[in-house]
Design a protein around this motif. Sequence first.
Motif, short mmCIF file in Angstrom:
data_model
loop_
_atom_site.label_atom_id
_atom_site.label_comp_id
_atom_site.label_asym_id
_atom_site.label_seq_id
_atom_site.Cartn_x
_atom_site.Cartn_y
_atom_site.Cartn_z
N ILE A 132 0.83 -1.20 0.00
CA ILE A 132 0.00 0.00 0.00
C ILE A 132 0.87 1.25 0.00
N GLU A 133 1.95 1.23 0.76
CA GLU A 133 2.85 2.38 0.78
C GLU A 133 3.48 2.60 -0.59
N LEU A 134 3.84 1.50 -1.26
CA LEU A 134 4.41 1.62 -2.60
C LEU A 134 3.40 2.23 -3.57
N LEU A 135 2.16 1.79 -3.51
CA LEU A 135 1.12 2.34 -4.38
C LEU A 135 0.96 3.84 -4.16
N ARG A 136 0.97 4.25 -2.91
CA ARG A 136 0.75 5.66 -2.58
C ARG A 136 1.97 6.52 -2.94
N GLU A 137 3.16 5.99 -2.65
CA GLU A 137 4.36 6.80 -2.88
C GLU A 137 4.77 6.83 -4.34
N VAL A 138 4.66 5.69 -5.02
CA VAL A 138 5.17 5.58 -6.39
C VAL A 138 4.07 5.44 -7.43
N ASN A 167 4.44 -4.82 -13.26
CA ASN A 167 5.06 -4.07 -12.15
C ASN A 167 6.56 -3.87 -12.32
N TYR A 168 7.16 -4.52 -13.31
CA TYR A 168 8.61 -4.48 -13.43
C TYR A 168 9.13 -3.05 -13.61
N MET A 169 8.47 -2.27 -14.46
CA MET A 169 8.90 -0.90 -14.70
C MET A 169 8.87 -0.08 -13.41
N VAL A 170 7.82 -0.29 -12.60
CA VAL A 170 7.70 0.43 -11.33
C VAL A 170 8.86 0.05 -10.40
N MET A 171 9.18 -1.23 -10.36
CA MET A 171 10.26 -1.70 -9.49
C MET A 171 11.61 -1.14 -9.92
N GLN A 172 11.86 -1.11 -11.23
CA GLN A 172 13.15 -0.59 -11.70
C GLN A 172 13.25 0.90 -11.45
N ALA A 173 12.16 1.62 -11.63
CA ALA A 173 12.16 3.05 -11.34
C ALA A 173 12.42 3.29 -9.86
N TYR A 174 11.82 2.46 -9.01
CA TYR A 174 12.03 2.57 -7.57
C TYR A 174 13.50 2.31 -7.22
N ASP A 175 14.12 1.36 -7.92
CA ASP A 175 15.55 1.08 -7.70
C ASP A 175 16.38 2.35 -7.90
N PHE A 176 16.14 3.05 -9.00
CA PHE A 176 16.91 4.26 -9.30
C PHE A 176 16.71 5.30 -8.19
N ARG A 207 10.25 13.95 -10.03
CA ARG A 207 8.97 14.29 -9.40
C ARG A 207 9.01 14.17 -7.89
N LYS A 208 9.62 13.09 -7.41
CA LYS A 208 9.63 12.83 -5.97
C LYS A 208 10.71 13.62 -5.23
N GLU A 209 11.88 13.73 -5.83
CA GLU A 209 13.02 14.35 -5.15
C GLU A 209 13.29 15.77 -5.63
N ALA A 210 12.68 16.16 -6.74
CA ALA A 210 12.91 17.48 -7.34
C ALA A 210 14.40 17.72 -7.60
N LYS A 211 15.07 16.66 -8.05
CA LYS A 211 16.49 16.74 -8.36
C LYS A 211 16.74 16.16 -9.75
N PRO A 212 17.83 16.59 -10.39
CA PRO A 212 18.10 16.05 -11.74
C PRO A 212 18.58 14.61 -11.69
N ALA A 213 18.18 13.85 -12.67
CA ALA A 213 18.65 12.47 -12.86
C ALA A 213 18.70 12.23 -14.35
N TYR A 214 19.53 11.30 -14.75
CA TYR A 214 19.78 11.11 -16.19
C TYR A 214 19.78 9.63 -16.55
N GLY A 215 19.51 9.38 -17.82
CA GLY A 215 19.54 8.01 -18.33
C GLY A 215 20.32 7.93 -19.62
#
Length: 406
Positions: A132-138, A167-176, A207-215
């Motif tokens: 539930i926390e994952l659904l709400r946060e991510v 759910n794989y995409m969500v999990m990988q995004a959470y990893d980053f 969106r969550k951290e308001a910081k730059p990230a790159y791929g």
Amino acid sequence: MANVFDVLKERGFIAQCTDEEGVREMLDKECVTFYVGFDPTADSLHVGHFLGLMAMSHMQRGGHRPVCLVGGGTGTVGDPSGRTDMRRMLTDEDIEHNCSCFKKQIARFIDFSEDKALMVNNGDWLRKLNYIELLREVGAHFTVNRMLAAEAYKSRWEKGLTFLEFNYMVMQAYDFMELHRRHDCKLQMGGDDQWSNIIAGVELIRRKEAKPAYGLTFTLLTKSDGQKMGKTAGGALWLDAEKTPPYDFYQYWRNIDDADVEKCLALLTFLPMEEVRRLGARRDAAINEAKTVLAYEVTKLVHGEAAAEKAKAGAEAMFGGAGASADIPTFTLMPEDMGKKLIDILTKHGIFPSKSEGRRLIAQGGVTLNDVKVRDADYCLCDEDFTDGAALVKKGKKKHYRLMKA
């Protein structure tokens, strides 16, 4: 020292980048922590992973810090990218064993001393998540229609995409995001088939951290005809010497198509680009010198100098000495024979008394092509099987035959 971004670009690694100028400038100004993920779908890395390890090694040589992420968590789900069917479900024991095998192989390419690199397992945080926390946060930051537009999901849509894989995409995004929080990781790198998953992580951090990230994605290792590189008569080309012996590994690169030599020298060796271009410019019989250099350099990186020397000596003895002797029965193949099943050609020339006998020998491991065991009875001959126009077949322990291109 040259900016490592320019090094990667010149050598042909870079396929896509979220902000090319931003990444280049960041790599020029600071020591950047970046990560590449490895899901433990087998107990060995293969040649596709090798390209990623080379990119990471260039980055580390350029003064940046790699994070090698093994997927103890994502491995329980399986990445649908590039798949037409669902991956086999792995047990926790399989995943733990495979992760430990990966760590040993990765350490051949990445220096982990003095905190120069990190090895982490996403199972450490993914397995502890509250749903539930994952659904709400991510979950609120992902739209279903955007996810379905990703190539990894589109290709599976008609055959059926499980909610598990969705759910794989969500999990990988959470990893980053987790690596960004824990280790100030600012850049994710991966194969070009990971572009959608990488973009998801970049956007989540912003969106969550308001910081730059790159791929950044690197090109997939493909042959000049577009097919994936690393498939042999014996199956995948593994980095584990028990699964693909160093001699077989060496022979694969010695036998690649002329058109792929320069690209592989640039991507899979540390030779200076001047030397890469010099060797790649060779034509006809002279290109064989470049192939020998490629085979030796790649085998040395993966298996060590002693194994590379032994493989090279074995190949020279096989193709330059007794292996090329006039005493070996030789059969000439016509251009139309390319692409035909090996078993059909060997039966046609009387090497097998019948196809059924040929299939039995192959099943028993009694047939080799260029000293690599043939495991697929339906394997089809291709140009890559021929060195200097010749391919060697061994039946049992003592009977040798040579196939020559017309």
